[in-house]
Write a protein that holds these residues in place. Structure first.
Motif, PDB file in Angstrom:
ATOM      1  N   ASP A 129       0.913  -1.192   0.091  1.00 31.05           N
ATOM      2  CA  ASP A 129       0.193  -0.165  -0.022  1.00 31.05           C
ATOM      3  C   ASP A 129       0.861   1.206   0.029  1.00 31.05           C
ATOM      4  N   ALA A 130       1.800   1.275  -0.837  1.00 34.57           N
ATOM      5  CA  ALA A 130       2.823   2.406  -0.934  1.00 34.57           C
ATOM      6  C   ALA A 130       1.949   3.768  -0.963  1.00 34.57           C
ATOM      7  N   TYR A 131       1.083   3.969  -1.756  1.00 35.94           N
ATOM      8  CA  TYR A 131       0.489   5.129  -2.147  1.00 35.94           C
ATOM      9  C   TYR A 131      -0.129   5.665  -0.669  1.00 35.94           C
ATOM     10  N   LEU A 132      -0.863   4.849  -0.018  1.00 35.40           N
ATOM     11  CA  LEU A 132      -1.510   5.135   1.160  1.00 35.40           C
ATOM     12  C   LEU A 132      -0.513   5.588   2.248  1.00 35.40           C
ATOM     13  N   VAL A 133       0.523   4.744   2.300  1.00 37.80           N
ATOM     14  CA  VAL A 133       1.681   4.937   3.332  1.00 37.80           C
ATOM     15  C   VAL A 133       2.358   6.351   3.069  1.00 37.80           C
ATOM     16  N   ARG A 134       2.592   6.436   2.056  1.00 38.17           N
ATOM     17  CA  ARG A 134       3.224   7.884   1.667  1.00 38.17           C
ATOM     18  C   ARG A 134       2.357   9.210   2.131  1.00 38.17           C
ATOM     19  N   SER A 135       1.039   8.839   1.860  1.00 40.52           N
ATOM     20  CA  SER A 135       0.079  10.008   2.164  1.00 40.52           C
ATOM     21  C   SER A 135      -0.037  10.013   3.578  1.00 40.52           C
ATOM     22  N   LEU A 136      -0.026   8.912   4.307  1.00 41.41           N
ATOM     23  CA  LEU A 136      -0.257   9.056   5.750  1.00 41.41           C
ATOM     24  C   LEU A 136       1.158   9.968   6.460  1.00 41.41           C
ATOM     25  N   ILE A 137       2.268   9.194   5.948  1.00 38.94           N
ATOM     26  CA  ILE A 137       3.596   9.981   6.470  1.00 38.94           C
ATOM     27  C   ILE A 137       3.432  11.315   6.003  1.00 38.94           C
ATOM     28  N   GLU A 138       3.019  12.067   4.756  1.00 42.25           N
ATOM     29  CA  GLU A 138       2.948  13.437   4.462  1.00 42.25           C
ATOM     30  C   GLU A 138       2.169  13.839   5.623  1.00 42.25           C
ATOM     31  N   ASP A 139       0.907  13.390   5.980  1.00 42.76           N
ATOM     32  CA  ASP A 139      -0.104  14.066   6.623  1.00 42.76           C
ATOM     33  C   ASP A 139       0.555  14.386   8.193  1.00 42.76           C
ATOM     34  N   ILE A 140       1.216  13.122   8.619  1.00 41.63           N
ATOM     35  CA  ILE A 140       1.858  13.121   9.937  1.00 41.63           C
ATOM     36  C   ILE A 140       2.829  14.230   9.948  1.00 41.63           C
ATOM     37  N   ARG A 141       3.660  14.325   9.054  1.00 41.52           N
ATOM     38  CA  ARG A 141       4.950  15.357   8.933  1.00 41.52           C
ATOM     39  C   ARG A 141       3.970  16.750   8.951  1.00 41.52           C
ATOM     40  N   ASP A 142       3.011  17.110   8.236  1.00 40.97           N
ATOM     41  CA  ASP A 142       2.273  18.526   8.191  1.00 40.97           C
ATOM     42  C   ASP A 142       1.878  18.748   9.396  1.00 40.97           C
ATOM     43  N   VAL A 143       1.061  17.894  10.119  1.00 45.64           N
ATOM     44  CA  VAL A 143       0.470  17.947  11.448  1.00 45.64           C
ATOM     45  C   VAL A 143       1.413  18.429  12.553  1.00 45.64           C
ATOM     46  N   ARG A 144       2.701  17.587  12.482  1.00 41.67           N
ATOM     47  CA  ARG A 144       3.819  17.814  13.279  1.00 41.67           C
ATOM     48  C   ARG A 144       4.334  19.264  13.132  1.00 41.67           C
ATOM     49  N   PHE A 145       4.610  19.626  11.892  1.00 44.59           N
ATOM     50  CA  PHE A 145       5.060  21.079  11.526  1.00 44.59           C
ATOM     51  C   PHE A 145       4.038  21.848  11.956  1.00 44.59           C
ATOM     52  N   HIS A 146       2.852  21.728  11.846  1.00 42.86           N
ATOM     53  CA  HIS A 146       2.013  22.832  12.361  1.00 42.86           C
ATOM     54  C   HIS A 146       1.908  23.053  14.150  1.00 42.86           C
TER      55      HIS A 146
END
Length: 211
Positions: free
Chosen positions: A120-137
């Motif tokens: 599920d590479a596409y979903l995994v990448r999307s989740l990591i990007e969302d996590i990174r954005d939330v943490r930077f916020h």
């Protein structure tokens, strides 16, 4: 966050942080038999077909490029685990969930060189990007609370890339507060630094006699 796109705000460039992350240990499954590799950083192997072995990420990438192994996805890079982390990050506005120190760099390297080994590479990448954005916020929100009375800031569970972006910005922010709150100290330091050493009057000079 500004530091994500402006390398001048970071202490190290993204490629330098990624270089350090290449020493992280991952698990591979070789498809060939190979003798042990004796490296400066340690010995790895011997390798046998279909028997998992742990190696540095840089070695895993090198073997993967040559078609000599598959790379096992780390346990934290599953859809279930990342979904839990993302939900926890959103529910805790002042806390950072524990993740590998180099989770951003490791995931990028695996997506670049071993994407076919990630379920599920596409979903995994999307989740990591969302996590990174939330943490930077969260980081940005936390920096807004800094005042002139702040002497230190504790941010637990930040990753290497997040620390790299936050640290120089935070140092400059605190320095600006100190200069604003204590101008007399800055003025005194400048006056002391520019003050010249007085010359002592030792009386009239005497001419040297010729020999």
């Amino acid at each position: 966050m500004a530091g994500q796109s402006d390398p001048h705000l970071s202490l190290f460039s993204p490629s330098e942080v990624e270089f350090v992350a290449e020493d992280e240990i991952v698990e591979i499954v070789p498809n060939i038999r190979m003798e042990a590799l004796n490296m400066i950083c340690g010995d790895f192997g011997p390798f046998f077909p279909q028997i998992a072995s742990k190696v540095p990420l840089w070695l895993a990438v090198a073997l993967k490029r040559r078609g000599k192994c598959t790379v096992r996805t780390p346990e934290w890079m599953t859809v279930d685990r990342l979904t839990q982390v993302l939900e926890a990050e959103r529910e805790s506005p002042r806390e950072f969930q524990p993740l590998p120190f180099h989770y951003i760099e490791v995931s990028k390297l695996l997506f670049d060189h071993a994407r076919d080994d990630i379920s599920d590479a596409y979903l995994v990448r999307s989740l990591i990007e969302d996590i990174r954005d939330v943490r930077f916020h969260k980081v940005e929100t936390g920096l807004e609370t800094i005042s002139g009375r702040t002497h230190a800031v504790k941010l637990k569970n930040l990753s290497a890339m997040e620390v790299n972006i936050v640290r120089p910005f935070m140092v400059r922010t605190l320095q600006a507060f100190y200069k604003h709150d204590s101008p007399q100290m800055i003025q005194q330091a400048d006056t002391t630094g520019s003050r010249s050493t007085p010359v002592t009057d030792r009386g009239p000079r005497r001419d040297l006699r010729r020999r």
